[in-house]
Design a protein around this motif. Structure first.
Motif, PDB file in Angstrom:
ATOM      1  N   PHE A  81       9.380  -0.664 -15.582  1.00 50.00           N
ATOM      2  CA  PHE A  81       8.119  -0.642 -14.842  1.00 50.00           C
ATOM      3  C   PHE A  81       7.999   0.678 -14.093  1.00 50.00           C
ATOM      4  CE2 PHE A  81       9.263  -5.157 -15.008  1.00 50.00           C
ATOM      5  CZ  PHE A  81       8.101  -5.696 -15.558  1.00 50.00           C
ATOM      6  N   PRO A  82       6.779   1.168 -13.925  1.00 53.42           N
ATOM      7  CA  PRO A  82       6.633   2.354 -13.059  1.00 53.42           C
ATOM      8  C   PRO A  82       7.194   2.026 -11.663  1.00 53.42           C
ATOM      9  CG  PRO A  82       4.577   1.885 -14.202  1.00 53.42           C
ATOM     10  CD  PRO A  82       5.501   0.736 -14.481  1.00 53.42           C
ATOM     11  N   ALA A  83       7.845   2.996 -11.047  1.00 53.90           N
ATOM     12  CA  ALA A  83       8.502   2.756  -9.754  1.00 53.90           C
ATOM     13  C   ALA A  83       7.528   2.230  -8.713  1.00 53.90           C
ATOM     14  CB  ALA A  83       9.181   4.026  -9.270  1.00 53.90           C
ATOM     15  N   TRP A  84       6.293   2.756  -8.683  1.00 53.22           N
ATOM     16  CA  TRP A  84       5.330   2.299  -7.690  1.00 53.22           C
ATOM     17  C   TRP A  84       5.033   0.820  -7.867  1.00 53.22           C
ATOM     18  CZ3 TRP A  84       0.801   0.026  -9.029  1.00 53.22           C
ATOM     19  CH2 TRP A  84       0.315   0.250 -10.327  1.00 53.22           C
ATOM     20  N   PHE A  85       4.936   0.344  -9.114  1.00 53.33           N
ATOM     21  CA  PHE A  85       4.652  -1.071  -9.370  1.00 53.33           C
ATOM     22  C   PHE A  85       5.860  -1.934  -9.029  1.00 53.33           C
ATOM     23  CE2 PHE A  85       4.696  -4.847 -12.025  1.00 53.33           C
ATOM     24  CZ  PHE A  85       3.455  -5.389 -11.730  1.00 53.33           C
ATOM     25  N   PHE A  86       7.030  -1.487  -9.454  1.00 51.83           N
ATOM     26  CA  PHE A  86       8.243  -2.257  -9.193  1.00 51.83           C
ATOM     27  C   PHE A  86       8.461  -2.460  -7.699  1.00 51.83           C
ATOM     28  CE2 PHE A  86      12.758  -2.608  -8.280  1.00 51.83           C
ATOM     29  CZ  PHE A  86      13.094  -3.701  -9.055  1.00 51.83           C
ATOM     30  N   TYR A  87       8.385  -1.370  -6.926  1.00 52.77           N
ATOM     31  CA  TYR A  87       8.652  -1.484  -5.494  1.00 52.77           C
ATOM     32  C   TYR A  87       7.526  -2.163  -4.728  1.00 52.77           C
ATOM     33  CZ  TYR A  87      12.691   1.461  -6.271  1.00 52.77           C
ATOM     34  OH  TYR A  87      13.886   1.949  -6.714  1.00 52.77           O
ATOM     35  N   SER A  88       6.275  -1.933  -5.106  1.00 53.92           N
ATOM     36  CA  SER A  88       5.171  -2.538  -4.351  1.00 53.92           C
ATOM     37  C   SER A  88       4.961  -4.002  -4.705  1.00 53.92           C
ATOM     38  CB  SER A  88       3.876  -1.755  -4.564  1.00 53.92           C
ATOM     39  OG  SER A  88       3.430  -1.881  -5.894  1.00 53.92           O
ATOM     40  N   CYS A  89       5.072  -4.345  -5.971  1.00 54.34           N
ATOM     41  CA  CYS A  89       4.747  -5.717  -6.385  1.00 54.34           C
ATOM     42  C   CYS A  89       5.974  -6.611  -6.550  1.00 54.34           C
ATOM     43  CB  CYS A  89       3.957  -5.693  -7.688  1.00 54.34           C
ATOM     44  SG  CYS A  89       2.348  -4.907  -7.504  1.00 54.34           S
ATOM     45  N   MET A  90       7.005  -6.113  -7.168  1.00 52.03           N
ATOM     46  CA  MET A  90       8.156  -6.972  -7.469  1.00 52.03           C
ATOM     47  C   MET A  90       9.172  -6.990  -6.320  1.00 52.03           C
ATOM     48  SD  MET A  90       8.417  -5.880 -11.421  1.00 52.03           S
ATOM     49  CE  MET A  90       9.102  -7.318 -12.193  1.00 52.03           C
TER      50      MET A  90
ATOM     51  N   PRO B 129       0.594  10.355 -14.382  1.00 49.23           N
ATOM     52  CA  PRO B 129       1.400   9.239 -14.897  1.00 49.23           C
ATOM     53  C   PRO B 129       2.557   9.676 -15.792  1.00 49.23           C
ATOM     54  CG  PRO B 129      -0.918   8.690 -15.031  1.00 49.23           C
ATOM     55  CD  PRO B 129      -0.840  10.128 -14.613  1.00 49.23           C
ATOM     56  N   ALA B 130       2.464  10.840 -16.384  1.00 53.01           N
ATOM     57  CA  ALA B 130       3.567  11.330 -17.232  1.00 53.01           C
ATOM     58  C   ALA B 130       4.803  11.648 -16.406  1.00 53.01           C
ATOM     59  CB  ALA B 130       3.115  12.566 -18.001  1.00 53.01           C
ATOM     60  N   SER B 131       4.634  11.883 -15.108  1.00 53.89           N
ATOM     61  CA  SER B 131       5.769  12.230 -14.255  1.00 53.89           C
ATOM     62  C   SER B 131       6.335  11.032 -13.489  1.00 53.89           C
ATOM     63  CB  SER B 131       5.357  13.318 -13.259  1.00 53.89           C
ATOM     64  OG  SER B 131       4.407  12.802 -12.349  1.00 53.89           O
ATOM     65  N   TYR B 132       5.835   9.825 -13.745  1.00 53.76           N
ATOM     66  CA  TYR B 132       6.324   8.633 -13.049  1.00 53.76           C
ATOM     67  C   TYR B 132       7.780   8.366 -13.411  1.00 53.76           C
ATOM     68  CZ  TYR B 132       1.574   7.118 -11.769  1.00 53.76           C
ATOM     69  OH  TYR B 132       0.325   7.018 -11.252  1.00 53.76           O
ATOM     70  N   SER B 133       8.517   7.858 -12.444  1.00 53.85           N
ATOM     71  CA  SER B 133       9.858   7.360 -12.733  1.00 53.85           C
ATOM     72  C   SER B 133       9.742   5.848 -12.957  1.00 53.85           C
ATOM     73  CB  SER B 133      10.806   7.677 -11.583  1.00 53.85           C
ATOM     74  OG  SER B 133      10.346   7.103 -10.386  1.00 53.85           O
ATOM     75  N   TYR B 134      10.713   5.288 -13.650  1.00 51.22           N
ATOM     76  CA  TYR B 134      10.647   3.878 -14.034  1.00 51.22           C
ATOM     77  C   TYR B 134      11.877   3.128 -13.550  1.00 51.22           C
ATOM     78  CZ  TYR B 134       6.744   5.196 -16.961  1.00 51.22           C
ATOM     79  OH  TYR B 134       5.530   5.657 -17.386  1.00 51.22           O
ATOM     80  N   VAL B 135      11.644   1.863 -13.172  1.00 52.75           N
ATOM     81  CA  VAL B 135      12.714   0.962 -12.759  1.00 52.75           C
ATOM     82  C   VAL B 135      12.571  -0.300 -13.596  1.00 52.75           C
ATOM     83  CG1 VAL B 135      13.699  -0.362 -10.852  1.00 52.75           C
ATOM     84  CG2 VAL B 135      12.673   1.872 -10.409  1.00 52.75           C
ATOM     85  N   LEU B 136      13.587  -0.614 -14.382  1.00 52.33           N
ATOM     86  CA  LEU B 136      13.574  -1.781 -15.275  1.00 52.33           C
ATOM     87  C   LEU B 136      12.356  -1.782 -16.205  1.00 52.33           C
ATOM     88  CD1 LEU B 136      14.721  -4.590 -12.793  1.00 52.33           C
ATOM     89  CD2 LEU B 136      16.114  -3.347 -14.458  1.00 52.33           C
TER      90      LEU B 136
ATOM     91  N   TYR C 223       0.827  -1.206   0.000  1.00 51.61           N
ATOM     92  CA  TYR C 223       0.000   0.000   0.000  1.00 51.61           C
ATOM     93  C   TYR C 223       0.862   1.257   0.000  1.00 51.61           C
ATOM     94  CZ  TYR C 223      -3.852   3.121   1.169  1.00 51.61           C
ATOM     95  OH  TYR C 223      -4.783   4.125   1.142  1.00 51.61           O
ATOM     96  N   GLY C 224       1.903   1.260   0.809  1.00 46.76           N
ATOM     97  CA  GLY C 224       2.767   2.428   0.910  1.00 46.76           C
ATOM     98  C   GLY C 224       3.435   2.777  -0.408  1.00 46.76           C
ATOM     99  N   PHE C 225       3.990   1.786  -1.080  1.00 48.01           N
ATOM    100  CA  PHE C 225       4.638   2.067  -2.358  1.00 48.01           C
ATOM    101  C   PHE C 225       3.626   2.308  -3.465  1.00 48.01           C
ATOM    102  CE2 PHE C 225       8.511   0.029  -0.533  1.00 48.01           C
ATOM    103  CZ  PHE C 225       9.368   1.099  -0.748  1.00 48.01           C
ATOM    104  N   ALA C 226       2.560   1.513  -3.503  1.00 53.92           N
ATOM    105  CA  ALA C 226       1.596   1.653  -4.598  1.00 53.92           C
ATOM    106  C   ALA C 226       0.890   2.997  -4.559  1.00 53.92           C
ATOM    107  CB  ALA C 226       0.572   0.519  -4.549  1.00 53.92           C
ATOM    108  N   TYR C 227       0.445   3.412  -3.395  1.00 54.17           N
ATOM    109  CA  TYR C 227      -0.289   4.670  -3.311  1.00 54.17           C
ATOM    110  C   TYR C 227       0.600   5.855  -2.941  1.00 54.17           C
ATOM    111  CZ  TYR C 227      -4.488   2.057  -4.064  1.00 54.17           C
ATOM    112  OH  TYR C 227      -5.450   1.259  -4.631  1.00 54.17           O
ATOM    113  N   GLY C 228       1.797   5.575  -2.430  1.00 50.50           N
ATOM    114  CA  GLY C 228       2.722   6.656  -2.136  1.00 50.50           C
ATOM    115  C   GLY C 228       3.426   7.147  -3.389  1.00 50.50           C
ATOM    116  N   LEU C 229       3.921   6.197  -4.190  1.00 50.92           N
ATOM    117  CA  LEU C 229       4.613   6.568  -5.424  1.00 50.92           C
ATOM    118  C   LEU C 229       3.669   6.640  -6.620  1.00 50.92           C
ATOM    119  CD1 LEU C 229       7.844   4.372  -5.153  1.00 50.92           C
ATOM    120  CD2 LEU C 229       7.612   6.813  -4.696  1.00 50.92           C
ATOM    121  N   GLY C 230       2.491   6.028  -6.507  1.00 55.94           N
ATOM    122  CA  GLY C 230       1.587   5.937  -7.650  1.00 55.94           C
ATOM    123  C   GLY C 230       0.618   7.095  -7.792  1.00 55.94           C
ATOM    124  N   THR C 231       0.698   8.079  -6.918  1.00 61.49           N
ATOM    125  CA  THR C 231      -0.200   9.228  -7.040  1.00 61.49           C
ATOM    126  C   THR C 231       0.419  10.250  -7.981  1.00 61.49           C
ATOM    127  OG1 THR C 231       0.811  10.268  -5.107  1.00 61.49           O
ATOM    128  CG2 THR C 231      -1.144   8.918  -4.722  1.00 61.49           C
TER     129      THR C 231
END
Length: 87
Positions: A48-57, A39-46, A28-36
Motif C-alpha cells: 500500500f502507499p505509505a500515506w494510505f497505510f499509515y492514515s487508514c490502516m 505518485p511515482a515517488s511514493y514509498s510502499y508498506v505491505l 489528515y496528517g498522514f494522508a496529506y503529509g505523505l500523500g503529496t
C-alpha cells in the motif's frame, strides 16, 4: 441538585470529541503529509502507499487501542434508572 450522571456524561462526551479530533489529525496528517507529490515517488508498506497505510490502516489500529485505553481509564458505569443515585 443536579444529577451526577449528567456531569459524568458531559465529561465522557468531551473525551469522545477529543478522540475524534485526534483521529482526524492522524488521518489528515498522514494522508496529506505523505500523500503529496508525484505518485511515482511514493514509498510502499505491505503493498500500500505509505500515506494510505499509515492514515487508514495503522491509524485505525492505533485509534482502537487508544479508545480501549480511554474506556478502561476514564469511562465509568452509570445506572440508567431514575432511582436516587448515591452521592
Amino acid at each position: 441538585m443536579k444529577d451526577q450522571r449528567f456531569k459524568i456524561a458531559h465529561r465522557e462526551a468531551l473525551i469522545g470529541i477529543a478522540l475524534v479530533i485526534v483521529n482526524f489529525a492522524i488521518w489528515y496528517g498522514f494522508a496529506y503529509g505523505l500523500g503529496t507529490g508525484d505518485p511515482a515517488s511514493y514509498s510502499y508498506v505491505l503493498g500500500f502507499p505509505a500515506w494510505f497505510f499509515y492514515s487508514c490502516m495503522a491509524g485505525t489500529v492505533f485509534m482502537i487501542v487508544l479508545i480501549w485505553i480511554v474506556m478502561k481509564l476514564f469511562f465509568k458505569e452509570v445506572p440508567f434508572n431514575d432511582e436516587e443515585v448515591e452521592k
